[in-house]
Design a protein around this motif. Structure first.
Motif, PDB file in Angstrom:
ATOM      1  N   ARG A 105       1.028  -1.321   0.012  1.00 13.58           N
ATOM      2  CA  ARG A 105       0.019   0.094   0.012  1.00 13.58           C
ATOM      3  C   ARG A 105       0.817   1.313   0.027  1.00 13.58           C
ATOM      4  N   ARG A 106       2.106   1.240   0.759  1.00 14.62           N
ATOM      5  CA  ARG A 106       3.052   2.496   0.784  1.00 14.62           C
ATOM      6  C   ARG A 106       3.466   2.593  -0.638  1.00 14.62           C
ATOM      7  N   ARG A 107       3.748   1.696  -1.216  1.00 13.78           N
ATOM      8  CA  ARG A 107       4.573   1.767  -2.618  1.00 13.78           C
ATOM      9  C   ARG A 107       3.318   2.134  -3.447  1.00 13.78           C
ATOM     10  N   ALA A 108       2.206   1.646  -3.430  1.00 11.70           N
ATOM     11  CA  ALA A 108       1.133   2.297  -4.388  1.00 11.70           C
ATOM     12  C   ALA A 108       0.823   3.532  -4.019  1.00 11.70           C
ATOM     13  N   GLU A 109       0.945   4.135  -2.839  1.00 10.01           N
ATOM     14  CA  GLU A 109       0.626   5.633  -2.448  1.00 10.01           C
ATOM     15  C   GLU A 109       1.716   6.274  -3.280  1.00 10.01           C
ATOM     16  N   VAL A 110       2.893   5.957  -3.378  1.00 13.58           N
ATOM     17  CA  VAL A 110       4.173   6.639  -4.052  1.00 13.58           C
ATOM     18  C   VAL A 110       3.747   6.361  -5.584  1.00 13.58           C
ATOM     19  N   ILE A 111       3.416   5.564  -6.045  1.00 18.68           N
ATOM     20  CA  ILE A 111       2.681   5.538  -7.319  1.00 18.68           C
ATOM     21  C   ILE A 111       1.768   6.569  -7.892  1.00 18.68           C
TER      22      ILE A 111
ATOM     23  N   LEU B 137      -5.665   1.702 -10.303  1.00 17.89           N
ATOM     24  CA  LEU B 137      -4.407   1.024  -9.770  1.00 17.89           C
ATOM     25  C   LEU B 137      -4.885   0.144  -8.863  1.00 17.89           C
ATOM     26  N   SER B 138      -4.331  -1.172  -9.256  1.00 19.79           N
ATOM     27  CA  SER B 138      -4.806  -2.171  -8.625  1.00 19.79           C
ATOM     28  C   SER B 138      -3.524  -3.224  -8.191  1.00 19.79           C
ATOM     29  N   TYR B 139      -4.047  -4.109  -7.413  1.00 20.60           N
ATOM     30  CA  TYR B 139      -2.851  -5.280  -7.202  1.00 20.60           C
ATOM     31  C   TYR B 139      -3.651  -6.227  -6.259  1.00 20.60           C
ATOM     32  N   SER B 140      -3.051  -7.769  -6.472  1.00 19.35           N
ATOM     33  CA  SER B 140      -3.630  -8.864  -5.721  1.00 19.35           C
ATOM     34  C   SER B 140      -3.246  -8.583  -4.381  1.00 19.35           C
ATOM     35  N   VAL B 141      -4.284  -8.915  -3.578  1.00 15.82           N
ATOM     36  CA  VAL B 141      -4.169  -9.116  -1.981  1.00 15.82           C
ATOM     37  C   VAL B 141      -3.932 -10.363  -1.788  1.00 15.82           C
ATOM     38  N   GLY B 142      -4.628 -11.344  -2.500  1.00 15.13           N
ATOM     39  CA  GLY B 142      -4.448 -12.798  -2.073  1.00 15.13           C
ATOM     40  C   GLY B 142      -5.528 -13.567  -2.965  1.00 15.13           C
ATOM     41  N   LEU B 143      -5.721 -14.685  -2.467  1.00 20.58           N
ATOM     42  CA  LEU B 143      -6.650 -15.515  -3.309  1.00 20.58           C
ATOM     43  C   LEU B 143      -7.932 -14.801  -3.803  1.00 20.58           C
TER      44      LEU B 143
ATOM     45  N   THR C 137      -8.626  -8.546  -5.030  1.00 14.16           N
ATOM     46  CA  THR C 137      -7.880  -7.352  -5.701  1.00 14.16           C
ATOM     47  C   THR C 137      -8.201  -6.161  -4.803  1.00 14.16           C
ATOM     48  N   ALA C 138      -7.219  -5.264  -4.523  1.00 14.41           N
ATOM     49  CA  ALA C 138      -7.108  -3.937  -3.889  1.00 14.41           C
ATOM     50  C   ALA C 138      -7.233  -3.282  -5.163  1.00 14.41           C
ATOM     51  N   GLU C 139      -8.096  -2.057  -5.243  1.00 18.54           N
ATOM     52  CA  GLU C 139      -8.205  -1.215  -6.486  1.00 18.54           C
ATOM     53  C   GLU C 139      -8.467   0.345  -5.934  1.00 18.54           C
ATOM     54  N   TYR C 140      -7.411   1.242  -6.543  1.00 20.08           N
ATOM     55  CA  TYR C 140      -7.476   2.529  -6.181  1.00 20.08           C
ATOM     56  C   TYR C 140      -8.374   3.370  -7.426  1.00 20.08           C
ATOM     57  N   ASP C 141      -9.488   3.986  -7.294  1.00 21.25           N
ATOM     58  CA  ASP C 141     -10.062   4.881  -8.308  1.00 21.25           C
ATOM     59  C   ASP C 141      -9.961   6.146  -8.101  1.00 21.25           C
ATOM     60  N   SER C 142      -9.104   6.734  -9.126  1.00 26.22           N
ATOM     61  CA  SER C 142      -8.703   8.246  -9.014  1.00 26.22           C
ATOM     62  C   SER C 142      -9.769   9.403  -8.965  1.00 26.22           C
ATOM     63  N   ASN C 143     -10.905   8.907  -9.685  1.00 28.34           N
ATOM     64  CA  ASN C 143     -12.360   9.605  -9.651  1.00 28.34           C
ATOM     65  C   ASN C 143     -12.896   9.905  -8.063  1.00 28.34           C
TER      66      ASN C 143
END
Length: 178
Positions: free
Chosen positions: A87-93, A156-162, A165-171
């Motif tokens: 999540r920290r890396r995603a915030e930098v992105i 922006l999304s990434y796999s959390v597990g099985l 998916t965690a997904e960030y919506d810029s809107n």
């Protein structure tokens, strides 16, 4: 006997923790715990029915059982650390995407366009030691204006597990997990 136990216990525990870190799927919870229970049952059966069973084999079974049981509670902090770091890396992105948009008036077509000006590299998620688990980035099309390019928002999304998916919506500037 103690030497044999340690020769098998520590490498096996390290291997199980590596597997948990690399794949970090909740299904892996079943393997060390289930394996430890099966090995424990086998060990107890051999212990009570075959008292003359070799001491080395008993020590190896004990080491396998102990490593399987101990890897289970150690997985939860590993997964928590992986989720926090990802999540920290995603915030930098996200900050880099916003800086790109502020300077150029649109979001990039891919995360690779952020390198090297906004990011030194596109970081992988922390869900894998090998770096195979990457962030997914896509522009959101604006269906209200058919001929406008889809550069006004992104996911922006990434796999959390099985299957999660965690997904960030810029809107909405919000995270959600599905």
């Amino acid at each position: 006997m103690k030497r044999t136990f340690h020769w098998f216990f520590w490498p096996l525990l390290a291997l199980l923790l590596l597997l948990h870190t690399e794949y970090s799927e909740p299904l892996l919870l079943v393997f060390p715990l289930g394996g430890a229970l099966v090995l424990g049952g086998v060990y107890l059966g051999w212990h009570f029915s075959l008292r003359s069973f070799p001491t080395t084999a008993k020590s190896i079974l004990r080491a396998m059982m102990a490593a399987g049981v101990l890897s289970y509670p150690l997985m939860i902090p590993i997964w928590d650390w992986q989720n926090d770091a990802t999540r920290r890396r995603a915030e930098v992105i996200i900050q880099s995407l916003e800086a790109y948009e502020k300077q150029r008036g649109r979001y990039p077509d891919s995360l690779a366009q952020l390198v090297p000006r906004y990011l030194p590299i596109v970081p992988p998620t922390a869900r894998s030691l090998s770096g195979w688990d990457q962030y997914n980035y896509r522009l959101i099309p604006d269906f209200t204006q058919p001929y406008k390019e889809p550069t006004d928002a992104y996911w922006l999304s990434y796999s959390v597990g099985l299957w999660v998916t965690a997904e960030y919506d810029s809107n909405t500037r919000q995270w959600r997990a599905d």
